[in-house]
Design a protein around this motif. Structure first.
Motif, PDB file in Angstrom:
ATOM      1  N   LYS A  44       0.837  -1.209   0.000  1.00 19.88           N
ATOM      2  CA  LYS A  44       0.000   0.000   0.000  1.00 19.88           C
ATOM      3  C   LYS A  44       0.865   1.250   0.000  1.00 19.88           C
ATOM      4  O   LYS A  44       1.834   1.361   0.748  1.00 19.88           O
ATOM      5  N   SER A  45       0.522   2.209  -0.860  1.00 18.83           N
ATOM      6  CA  SER A  45       1.245   3.472  -0.927  1.00 18.83           C
ATOM      7  C   SER A  45       0.814   4.377   0.207  1.00 18.83           C
ATOM      8  O   SER A  45      -0.388   4.606   0.416  1.00 18.83           O
ATOM      9  N   GLY A  46       1.777   4.901   0.944  1.00 21.58           N
ATOM     10  CA  GLY A  46       1.459   5.814   2.033  1.00 21.58           C
ATOM     11  C   GLY A  46       1.095   7.201   1.559  1.00 21.58           C
ATOM     12  O   GLY A  46       0.663   8.046   2.337  1.00 21.58           O
ATOM     13  N   GLN A  47       1.270   7.483   0.252  1.00 19.75           N
ATOM     14  CA  GLN A  47       0.990   8.817  -0.283  1.00 19.75           C
ATOM     15  C   GLN A  47      -0.444   8.957  -0.773  1.00 19.75           C
ATOM     16  O   GLN A  47      -0.885  10.057  -1.069  1.00 19.75           O
ATOM     17  N   LEU A  48      -1.178   7.839  -0.895  1.00 23.88           N
ATOM     18  CA  LEU A  48      -2.534   7.896  -1.416  1.00 23.88           C
ATOM     19  C   LEU A  48      -3.541   8.053  -0.277  1.00 23.88           C
ATOM     20  O   LEU A  48      -3.340   7.550   0.829  1.00 23.88           O
ATOM     21  N   THR A  49      -4.643   8.723  -0.582  1.00 24.69           N
ATOM     22  CA  THR A  49      -5.697   8.908   0.412  1.00 24.69           C
ATOM     23  C   THR A  49      -6.650   7.725   0.422  1.00 24.69           C
ATOM     24  O   THR A  49      -7.604   7.705   1.196  1.00 24.69           O
ATOM     25  N   GLY A 134      -9.784  14.177  -3.049  1.00 24.45           N
ATOM     26  CA  GLY A 134      -8.522  14.890  -2.987  1.00 24.45           C
ATOM     27  C   GLY A 134      -7.331  13.956  -3.101  1.00 24.45           C
ATOM     28  O   GLY A 134      -7.444  12.743  -2.933  1.00 24.45           O
ATOM     29  N   ARG A 135      -6.185  14.553  -3.388  1.00 30.83           N
ATOM     30  CA  ARG A 135      -4.973  13.758  -3.615  1.00 30.83           C
ATOM     31  C   ARG A 135      -4.222  13.447  -2.337  1.00 30.83           C
ATOM     32  O   ARG A 135      -3.469  12.485  -2.270  1.00 30.83           O
ATOM     33  N   VAL A 136      -4.369  14.269  -1.303  1.00 27.51           N
ATOM     34  CA  VAL A 136      -3.683  14.023  -0.038  1.00 27.51           C
ATOM     35  C   VAL A 136      -4.720  13.992   1.076  1.00 27.51           C
ATOM     36  O   VAL A 136      -5.796  14.574   0.961  1.00 27.51           O
ATOM     37  N   ARG A 137      -4.375  13.303   2.145  1.00 30.77           N
ATOM     38  CA  ARG A 137      -5.326  13.116   3.237  1.00 30.77           C
ATOM     39  C   ARG A 137      -5.633  14.442   3.926  1.00 30.77           C
ATOM     40  O   ARG A 137      -4.745  15.221   4.221  1.00 30.77           O
ATOM     41  N   LEU A 293     -11.088  22.054  -1.231  1.00 35.59           N
ATOM     42  CA  LEU A 293     -12.534  21.874  -1.328  1.00 35.59           C
ATOM     43  C   LEU A 293     -12.885  20.406  -1.562  1.00 35.59           C
ATOM     44  O   LEU A 293     -13.968  19.953  -1.160  1.00 35.59           O
ATOM     45  N   ARG A 294     -11.976  19.667  -2.197  1.00 32.40           N
ATOM     46  CA  ARG A 294     -12.227  18.236  -2.404  1.00 32.40           C
ATOM     47  C   ARG A 294     -12.151  17.448  -1.097  1.00 32.40           C
ATOM     48  O   ARG A 294     -12.579  16.295  -1.039  1.00 32.40           O
ATOM     49  N   TRP A 295     -11.597  18.034  -0.058  1.00 30.52           N
ATOM     50  CA  TRP A 295     -11.527  17.367   1.242  1.00 30.52           C
ATOM     51  C   TRP A 295     -12.857  17.395   1.985  1.00 30.52           C
ATOM     52  O   TRP A 295     -13.084  16.585   2.880  1.00 30.52           O
ATOM     53  N   LEU A 296     -13.711  18.353   1.643  1.00 28.92           N
ATOM     54  CA  LEU A 296     -14.922  18.567   2.429  1.00 28.92           C
ATOM     55  C   LEU A 296     -15.948  17.465   2.177  1.00 28.92           C
ATOM     56  O   LEU A 296     -16.014  16.903   1.084  1.00 28.92           O
TER      57      LEU A 296
END
Length: 551
Positions: A44-49, A134-137, A293-296
């Motif tokens: 598992k990639s630690g960079q993916l959300t 989103g791309r990051v957590r 905004l993609r985090w919301l």
């Protein structure tokens, strides 16, 4: 579809007609099966959300691992590549999805190229997931898997879109639903065009110097051209070019208001520095906001209170009501950047307290108030404060002797401030229970709202228009009229009013936002969060490099 993408789409269709009658190589499903199994077993990639390792297997297994994009489906491959190449519309990088590399491979596609079919599937799944969460957590969603990818499963969405030939609609469905996201996309496109125009930098102004109305200013033509470009100067001015006239000052005032500066129409060091900020940097700020905004979460229709911390602004809106009155907007005071930054979170406002007690947080009690009480035995009386036993037993204590002081230091008492004109929370508190004990409230120190930089609190948020906000949140209780709310805010006993339905409260962070009118509002990065996000995005892009997509 962008103009540059049309020739490629036409080429893809031409290739389709020449190859549609050829049968796909029989070994392709076996190859796809192996690639999907390999992806599932990967680390598992630690960079993916999100965890995408089983996505390929889930996508291909129901179709017996038959290819999706090759042979007779090459037109769908062309459409998918166009969508990936247009990722920049959302502030995303097409390179993260190897859009150009996939385009070149599709042009010369071999009909049994299982790796290409899988790579295009993976890129589309990742693109749709990035749009959705989103791309990051984010600080709003720490759980894995992200619950939003349960409600919107990229695998099911892409499979259905391929079958129904609705790829563009599936990508649009992945976008955040809040209206601000749509406004931001338009503003981003606008500023990208602005960034292409040549701009003459203004001469810096030394600290302490300023240019006021009527002064000679040789750089006036360059200033006017910049203000005209960004929309703050409505047209040609009547004043001489080398004069800083009233019309030019009015345009500067509009610019200052949009950039979190004192809007006095005077050219000073901070204003000129903001004007000399490259428009490419403004573009990047807008891109970062789209990511945030993609985090919301997805909000239901109805009232929402949103606070943008670096802008020191609050908006109270009715989500989904695009034709209603403009949002209630006001200035706010937030936590200091150095010690007590206001956290980001999504909470629920559940009740109001009129004439509230201020229950002093333990950190403030220990670091600030106990030393003051130790020096001045009358400090509590002077500030309408009292001690309350943590155990809840006994009457409040207002006179401090050595024994009480010892118990206070030992944590047996907590400090609270009684309701009144000098109460730190003012006349009303808007409560949204959360682990950080953050809430909205009025304040007796109203002069602080005149400052341009308002990170001045211990973390809670002071609002400029408490009565108007109370009217907004109590709209679901018609018995609470404007007059009754005003009366409740007058000095008197504490009164708690539970809301009929909890109202979402969003504390977010964006150094660039856009309104219905399309005008961008830029803020200082007071909490220095933009560089942190940039670093995370760079790490994510490295993890999503083209050579990684094919593994």
């Amino acid at each position: 579809m962008t103009p540059s993408s049309k020739p490629f789409a036409s080429l893809a269709l031409a290739v389709l007609f020449s190859l549609a009658s050829i049968t796909v190589h029989a070994g392709t499903p076996d190859d796809i099966r192996v690639l999907a199994a390999t992806a599932k077993q990967a680390q598992k990639s630690g960079q993916l959300t999100y965890d995408q390792r089983d996505w390929l297997e889930r996508f291909y297994a129901p179709r017996a691992y038959a290819p999706v994009w090759l042979g007779a489906n090459l037109s769908k491959a062309a459409a998918a590549v166009v969508l990936l190449q247009e990722a920049a519309v959302h502030g995303l990088s097409p390179a993260d999805y190897d859009a150009d590399g996939l385009a070149a491979k599709v042009r010369s596609a071999s009909l049994d190229d299982a790796a290409l079919d899988v790579a295009l599937t993976r890129a589309m799944l990742q693109y749709m997931a990035d749009l959705r969460v989103g791309r990051v957590r984010s600080e709003y969603h720490s759980a894995t898997p992200d619950p939003r990818l349960t409600a919107f499963d990229p695998v099911e969405q892409l499979r259905g879109a391929v079958e129904q030939n609705t790829l563009a609609a599936a990508v649009a469905k992945a976008e955040p639903r809040i209206a601000l996201y749509k406004y931001m996309k338009h503003t981003l496109a606008h500023y990208r065009q602005l960034a292409k125009a040549p701009v003459t930098s203004l001469p810096p102004i030394a600290k302490g110097d300023k240019i006021e109305v009527g002064a000679s200013y040789p750089a006036a033509p360059a200033l006017r051209a910049l203000l005209l470009l960004v929309g703050d100067e409505p047209g040609a001015a009547s004043a001489p070019d080398d004069k800083y006239g009233a019309d030019l000052a009015a345009a500067v005032k509009r610019f200052q208001a949009r950039h979190g500066l004192l809007d006095d129409g005077i050219l000073g060091p901070d204003t000129v520095a903001a004007m000399n900020t490259p428009l490419s940097q403004r573009v990047r700020q807008l891109e970062l906001t789209l990511e945030r905004l993609r985090w919301l979460p997805d909000f239901s229709n109805g009232p929402i209170v949103a606070v943008n911390l670096p802008a020191f602004r609050l908006w109270a809106i009715n989500n989904g009501d695009t034709n209603g009155p403009p949002p209630l907007e006001m200035r706010v005071i937030v936590g200091t950047a150095v010690k007590t930054q206001t956290p980001l979170f999504v909470g629920s406002m559940r009740y109001l307290e009129f004439n509230p007690y201020w229950n002093v947080p333990p950190s403030i009690q220990k670091a600030e108030l106990i030393p003051k009480i130790a020096k001045d035995g009358s400090y509590l009386a002077k500030n309408e404060m009292e001690l309350v036993a943590v155990s809840g037993a006994g009457e409040p204590v207002r006179n401090v002797d050595a024994a009480v002081m010892a118990d206070l230091r030992a944590g047996k008492y907590r400090i609270r401030q009684r309701p009144g004109a000098g109460n730190a929370l003012g006349a009303v508190k808007f409560a949204m229970p959360n682990p950080d004990n953050i809430y909205l409230h009025s304040t007796s120190a109203r002069e602080l709202f005149k400052r341009t930089r308002r990170d001045l609190s211990h973390g809670c948020i002071r609002v400029e228009k408490p009565q108007e906000l109370a009217q907004f949140v109590l709209a679901g209780k018609p018995e609470w009229t404007k007059e009754l709310i005003g009366k409740a805010m007058e000095p008197g006993p504490q009164k708690t009013v539970n809301l009929k339905t909890p109202i979402p409260v969003v504390l977010f962070y964006a150094t660039a936002v856009s309104g219905r009118d399309g005008h961008a509002i830029f803020s200082q990065d007071v909490y220095k969060r933009d560089p942190v996000l940039e670093k995370l995005l760079s790490a994510r892009s490295a993890a999503a490099a083209p050579d990684q997509l094919s593994k």
